[in-house]
Motif scaffolding. Sequence first.
Motif, short mmCIF file in Angstrom:
data_model
loop_
_atom_site.label_atom_id
_atom_site.label_comp_id
_atom_site.label_asym_id
_atom_site.label_seq_id
_atom_site.Cartn_x
_atom_site.Cartn_y
_atom_site.Cartn_z
N ARG A 10 -15.58 -18.20 -134.65
CA ARG A 10 -14.57 -18.99 -135.35
C ARG A 10 -13.49 -18.04 -135.89
N PHE A 11 -12.28 -18.17 -135.33
CA PHE A 11 -11.15 -17.35 -135.74
C PHE A 11 -10.22 -18.17 -136.64
N THR A 12 -9.81 -17.60 -137.75
CA THR A 12 -8.73 -18.17 -138.55
C THR A 12 -7.49 -17.35 -138.26
N HIS A 65 0.06 -6.39 -135.85
CA HIS A 65 0.29 -6.54 -137.29
C HIS A 65 1.14 -7.76 -137.65
N ARG A 66 1.69 -8.43 -136.64
CA ARG A 66 2.47 -9.65 -136.92
C ARG A 66 1.56 -10.84 -137.25
N TYR A 67 0.27 -10.71 -136.90
CA TYR A 67 -0.66 -11.82 -137.10
C TYR A 67 -1.85 -11.36 -137.93
N LYS A 68 -2.42 -12.31 -138.64
CA LYS A 68 -3.61 -12.03 -139.44
C LYS A 68 -4.78 -12.83 -138.89
N PHE A 69 -5.87 -12.15 -138.58
CA PHE A 69 -7.06 -12.79 -138.03
C PHE A 69 -8.27 -12.49 -138.93
N THR A 70 -9.04 -13.51 -139.18
CA THR A 70 -10.39 -13.31 -139.71
C THR A 70 -11.33 -14.10 -138.81
N TYR A 71 -12.54 -13.60 -138.63
CA TYR A 71 -13.47 -14.32 -137.76
C TYR A 71 -14.92 -13.97 -138.10
N TYR A 72 -15.78 -14.90 -137.70
CA TYR A 72 -17.21 -14.65 -137.76
C TYR A 72 -17.84 -15.33 -136.54
N TYR A 73 -19.08 -14.97 -136.23
CA TYR A 73 -19.73 -15.55 -135.07
C TYR A 73 -21.18 -15.89 -135.37
N LYS A 74 -21.71 -16.80 -134.53
CA LYS A 74 -23.11 -17.17 -134.67
C LYS A 74 -23.63 -17.60 -133.31
#
Length: 278
Positions: A10-12, A65-74
């Motif tokens: 899941r990427f934000t 650097h133009r975009y910000k990503f946070t993510y986790y996986y399961k």
Amino acid sequence: MSDTVYMEYRFTVEPKDPASDLLIAELGEVGFESFVEEDDDVLAYIQKTEWYEGMLKELPILHNHRYKFTYYYKEIEQENWNATWEQNFQPIIVDDICMIRAPFHEAIDVKYDIVIEPKMSFGTGHHETTHMMLQHILQLDVKGKTVLDIGSGTGVLAILAGMRGATTIDAIDIDNWCYLNAKENVERNKIDFISVYEGDVALLEGKKYDLIIANINRNILLADLPSYVKSLNAGGVLLLSGFYTEDLEMITEKCTDLALKFEKNLERNNWVAAKYVN
């Protein structure tokens, strides 16, 4: 395939446009099979057998650097993924005459009613490339034609070609899940003259088509174009998608080298679907 295990990421994404499309394209190139977009999030799925820890470290988009990503996986089971797409898959209508819907959606009065159960396969009509390829097929006279849909995913493009009068259709995908899913969808839509195969361009040897549809990605298209052209009848049409506006010149140059003529292209959110004639 009911025991297939997938990794769900899941990427934000901030800002989402065009970062989410760029992310999906790069994830596809490293083996991710399917995607669901939810508000600011992108869900991406890859078979656990194809996954390894840290596989995204070198993904260029994640270091932009133009975009910000946070993510986790399961880890998830196949049946859990099916529940996810059912919650998010809404029917779409293309050019007011073609509807793509799941079996649990109510039918409406349109000329072409296509029922698709995508599961892990690409090709619901929601992605820009599939949408534009459907538009191209709606604009073509395919009656009595022989058609190849390579990288067929759910088989939706082959199914529309069949509904519009093509007489002989081959649908090919290298992924086993797509192969099985396309067979199900062909049967579901009662287009019994579509032959579905698991494989790649090697299966084209000795075959000829009036229309070849390839919605894959830029690198595979560039590598496989000679095989497509070899299998395209004189006066035949080649539809290509799965690449961005900035890639069109490169694709067209390769097609021109192979004696194809560029005719037109459609654009949707920086994605391109182009038409070439032999």
